[in-house]
Write a protein that holds these residues in place. Structure first.
Motif, mmCIF file in Angstrom:
data_model
loop_
_atom_site.group_PDB
_atom_site.id
_atom_site.type_symbol
_atom_site.label_atom_id
_atom_site.label_comp_id
_atom_site.label_asym_id
_atom_site.label_seq_id
_atom_site.Cartn_x
_atom_site.Cartn_y
_atom_site.Cartn_z
ATOM 1 N N ALA A 285 0.861 -1.183 0.000
ATOM 2 C CA ALA A 285 0.000 0.000 0.000
ATOM 3 C C ALA A 285 0.896 1.232 0.000
ATOM 4 O O ALA A 285 1.963 1.228 0.622
ATOM 5 C CB ALA A 285 -0.909 0.000 1.216
ATOM 6 N N VAL A 286 0.482 2.260 -0.713
ATOM 7 C CA VAL A 286 1.274 3.487 -0.811
ATOM 8 C C VAL A 286 0.459 4.638 -0.238
ATOM 9 O O VAL A 286 -0.695 4.848 -0.637
ATOM 10 C CB VAL A 286 1.657 3.769 -2.278
ATOM 11 N N PHE A 287 1.072 5.348 0.707
ATOM 12 C CA PHE A 287 0.362 6.431 1.393
ATOM 13 C C PHE A 287 1.109 7.753 1.284
ATOM 14 O O PHE A 287 2.281 7.821 1.659
ATOM 15 C CB PHE A 287 0.261 6.151 2.899
ATOM 16 N N PRO A 288 0.453 8.822 0.853
ATOM 17 C CA PRO A 288 1.026 10.137 1.095
ATOM 18 C C PRO A 288 0.708 10.502 2.559
ATOM 19 O O PRO A 288 -0.399 10.200 3.028
ATOM 20 C CB PRO A 288 0.267 11.043 0.124
ATOM 21 N N LEU A 289 1.650 11.108 3.271
ATOM 22 C CA LEU A 289 1.427 11.413 4.688
ATOM 23 C C LEU A 289 0.142 12.231 4.873
ATOM 24 O O LEU A 289 -0.659 11.949 5.758
ATOM 25 C CB LEU A 289 2.632 12.166 5.260
ATOM 26 N N LEU A 290 -0.031 13.235 3.988
ATOM 27 C CA LEU A 290 -1.225 14.086 4.066
ATOM 28 C C LEU A 290 -1.862 14.172 2.691
ATOM 29 O O LEU A 290 -1.162 14.234 1.681
ATOM 30 C CB LEU A 290 -0.842 15.503 4.523
ATOM 31 N N LYS A 291 -3.194 14.196 2.668
ATOM 32 C CA LYS A 291 -3.820 14.160 1.341
ATOM 33 C C LYS A 291 -3.996 15.545 0.744
ATOM 34 O O LYS A 291 -4.284 15.675 -0.446
ATOM 35 C CB LYS A 291 -5.147 13.404 1.384
ATOM 36 N N ASN A 292 -3.830 16.574 1.569
ATOM 37 C CA ASN A 292 -4.038 17.926 1.035
ATOM 38 C C ASN A 292 -2.723 18.626 0.668
ATOM 39 O O ASN A 292 -2.693 19.824 0.447
ATOM 40 C CB ASN A 292 -4.851 18.774 2.020
ATOM 41 N N LYS A 293 -1.627 17.851 0.634
ATOM 42 C CA LYS A 293 -0.348 18.419 0.175
ATOM 43 C C LYS A 293 -0.047 17.827 -1.196
ATOM 44 O O LYS A 293 0.342 16.655 -1.306
ATOM 45 C CB LYS A 293 0.785 18.063 1.154
ATOM 46 N N GLU A 294 -0.234 18.632 -2.217
ATOM 47 C CA GLU A 294 -0.161 18.111 -3.583
ATOM 48 C C GLU A 294 1.162 17.403 -3.902
ATOM 49 O O GLU A 294 1.144 16.330 -4.519
ATOM 50 C CB GLU A 294 -0.454 19.256 -4.572
#
Lengths: 453, 453
Positions: free
Chosen positions: A356-365
């Motif tokens: 699974a791949v996650f960006p730490l925060l979803k509102n940081k483009e």
């Protein structure tokens, strides 16, 4: 009454299977169809992994085995010759008092008197055979239409195509024909979740040999099949080999092993490895009038080959994988407080989602863009999943619960905002140990491929 | 009467399919089961390649589609709601003279008078509907037993699990659910080899969307599906898009394309791409009393999604691949004399066997050992085949006829016996051009993987 720990465990597993999309009751919105199950998004991936690994080790990695894929609808003569039309039945008893139809072994026996388990009535019929095959009518014209059966095992399609496949494959004895496909049995009492169902999938090998090789090959295949289960992550100490005693064996078999597994509902058969002698081929040769002999070029003799059959259930293997993988441990929540963690500890080879791949925060483009880049990088090599919603701890937990082997997190270090040396590195987290390591993005495909294959 | 070149071509294809183990008649030794086929060692590999590639591009390479695998046995209420029990039928006519049962469109009409094509009799019944679904009885107790159907399409298992999968997958519109599996239709007149059969396999996607997106997604999926066929090696100029006219479309569909292929027996449907509106989900919602609505978090409204369905046939795709690949050209035999060569020009992605490995001579142990080493080297990456028997030209020809993409020959140069610089190099031959190049053994996996994926 309190439920046993095993019964509780099984309930949790069934509930997880539905909640996370492994297995649903079939036709559920219409009240369900007894003994039939649908595999959801994760279940279908797990099932594919089992089948593809079986095909890989049984067909592609060997010179002595070829595959086939036969029809489910079967000519009645095939199943007459195999003995299924006559003999594939359970004895049934009717209760004349409450009209229940019962399997003969469900009847209660008290001091020599037989009783109905439903109404305790004692007016029971003699046992009569009830055939377990599903039948249907094929063809349009009433006078031409004929019975066809849904095959009760995939094996018979192999036997009836033996001669064709021998000719096209130019194989010499010993050699095998492998098949994966659906089979159907009208079980009187489907039970234990997907374990005993009316529609199921089999992985069967018919390994043809000379008569004198049969007993040795029976041992060989028992060992090979045990290795298979270990290689997909089933613990050896939950596997048991039962030597089927003479009186329980099919009359034509000279030896049969059951490979059993400790399910929460008891020790049950996962696979049968049976030395079927030349019974099936001889029966079909007699019934069809077509020669099913093999010509031995060395001895210049013709013979009807013997056969050793390792016959595994796809659904049972999937269920064993889920039961074996299910575990609960403790892990800290967002605030560091310990909480129960549900983990499916699948072997990475079997995990429905590998990473699974996650960006730490979803509102940081830039985090999102980098994470999607990594998804594209890994996708050609494995089944990956992208998730951006919720706190990172919760996202890990969701993946633990479905057995995803690895998690990759893209954070501000990845963007090089804090430390230039950490630019283009990510956190790689392993599911079981929860250990995290920092690895360069470009090394991810290599590292992960080596750990999942 | 002379057969047309197309009919001759089709005869050769059917014959090759049997001779080399692609497709056999089912239950053949018992006279065959009409409309049912078994896939042999090469057919099963070709079919796997089609299905795996579809799954890869439709499920694994996309974030917006998940898979499932539903049961074949289906609750009758499912098929009542979908309209199949009532309406999935062909009109049939009985001839009172010769008792033949005929499809209404087979009746001959001469000057306004209807005639039986069998006996020319004119005493025909009115057309009556004949349902095309196979049915069977499920359960043991006579009073409890109930009808179940073999699903006539995989699509309905997706619709009835829509809510479960929506919940577990947490997808937002538009998103899709994909499935590969068997379906069954009691065709009155199975024909054209595997093209119209009673048991077949489908690859179906139900792509759910907002009503206003439907027409645009219909166009999108038509284009995506055309790309799919091109990517597996089906020539674009044999593919045709037919806009199904209003009067031929299902009443609930707002638009349907048929993707057709030029088979030797005519231009026939390979896949339907249909905009089915909200018909299916609405029908199941009404019949089951369960909400199949989607909650739109942006607009805070509930809606029953619309759906676009690309529905492909596995068997038809396999048949199109074989028909398209079949070709005859000229190649020199052992003595340099030109002879007809049969070649299946499969795209390397689809070829049942990717690479064959040959020792030049079978009685030279070092050649054989080296060839087997190369088999082991390539096997983790692709399906390979080892062949040591016969002259090398004949071995090439056998592989050409089954569409093996590459051939690797181990000769005395490989052993370094003639020229040290050629040690550990082999001849790599490409099937279509028959061009040969000399490549180092260690480069083989890289070169081949890049050409087959």
């Amino acid at each position: 009454m309190n439920k046993s720990p095993d019964a509780q465990r099984m309930e949790k597993i069934v509930s997880l299977c539905k909640r996370r999309g492994f297995i649903f009751q079939s036709s559920e919105i219409y009240g369900g169809l007894s003994g039939c199950w649908d595999y959801g998004p994760l279940g279908v991936e797990l099932k594919r992994n089992v089948k593809n690994y079986w095909w890989r080790v049984m067909v592609h990695e060997r010179d002595d085995i070829v595959g086939m894929d036969g029809a489910i609808l079967t000519h009645p003569e095939v199943l007459k010759a195999s003995g299924h039309v006559e003999g594939f039945s359970d004895p049934m008893v009717d209760c004349r008092t409450c009209k229940a139809r019962l399997r003969a072994d469900q009847v209660i026996e008290k001091k020599g008197i037989q009783q109905c388990p439903n109404c305790s009535g004692r007016d029971l019929t003699q046992p009569r055979p009830f055939n377990l095959m599903f039948q249907t009518q094929m063809g349009a014209a009433a006078d031409e239409s004929s019975i066809a059966y849904l095959r009760p095992e995939t094996a018979q399609s192999i036997f009836v195509q033996f001669k064709n496949i021998l000719e096209v494959s130019r194989k010499k004895l010993p050699f095998g024909i492998a098949q994966i496909g659906k089979a159907f049995r009208n079980e009187i009492n489907p039970r234990n979740f997907t374990f005993r169902s009316r529609e199921f999938e089999q992985m069967e090998l018919e390994y043809f040999c000379r008569p004198e090789e049969g007993m040795e090959l029976l041992e060989y295949w028992k060992e090979e099949r045990l290795k298979f289960y270990e290689n997909i992550g089933i613990s050896r100490d939950r596997l048991h080999v039962k030597t089927v005693p003479d009186e329980e064996r099919a009359f034509y078999s000279r030896g049969t092993y059951d490979i059993e597994y400790d399910f929460p509902f008891g020790r049950q058969e996962l696979e049968g490895v049976a030395y079927r002698t030349d019974y099936d081929l001889s029966q079909h040769q007699k019934a069809s009038g077509k020669s099913l002999e093999y010509f031995d070029e060395e001895t210049k003799q013709r013979l009807v080959p013997h056969v050793v059959e390792p016959s595994a259930g796809v659904d049972r293997t999937v269920l064993a994988l889920i039961c074996g993988a299910y575990s609960e441990d403790e892990a800290p929540d967002e605030k560091g407080k310990m909480e129960t963690r549900i983990v499916l500890r699948f072997h990475p080879r079997m995990a429905p989602i590998k990473c699974a791949v996650f960006p730490l925060l979803k509102n940081k483009e830039p985090l999102v863009a980098k994470a999607k880049e990594i998804v594209d990088l890994l996708r050609p090599h494995m089944h990956v999943f992208y998730d951006e919603s919720g706190a990172i701890g919760r996202r890990y937990r969701r993946q633990d619960e479905i057995g995803t082997s690895f998690g990759v997190t893209v954070d501000f270090e990845t963007l090089g905002e804090k430390d230039a040396a950490l630019r283009d590195t990510v956190t790689l987290r392993e599911r079981d140990s929860m250990k995290q390591e920092r690895v360069p993005v470009k090394d991810l495909p290599g590292i992960l491929v080596s750990r999942i294959s």
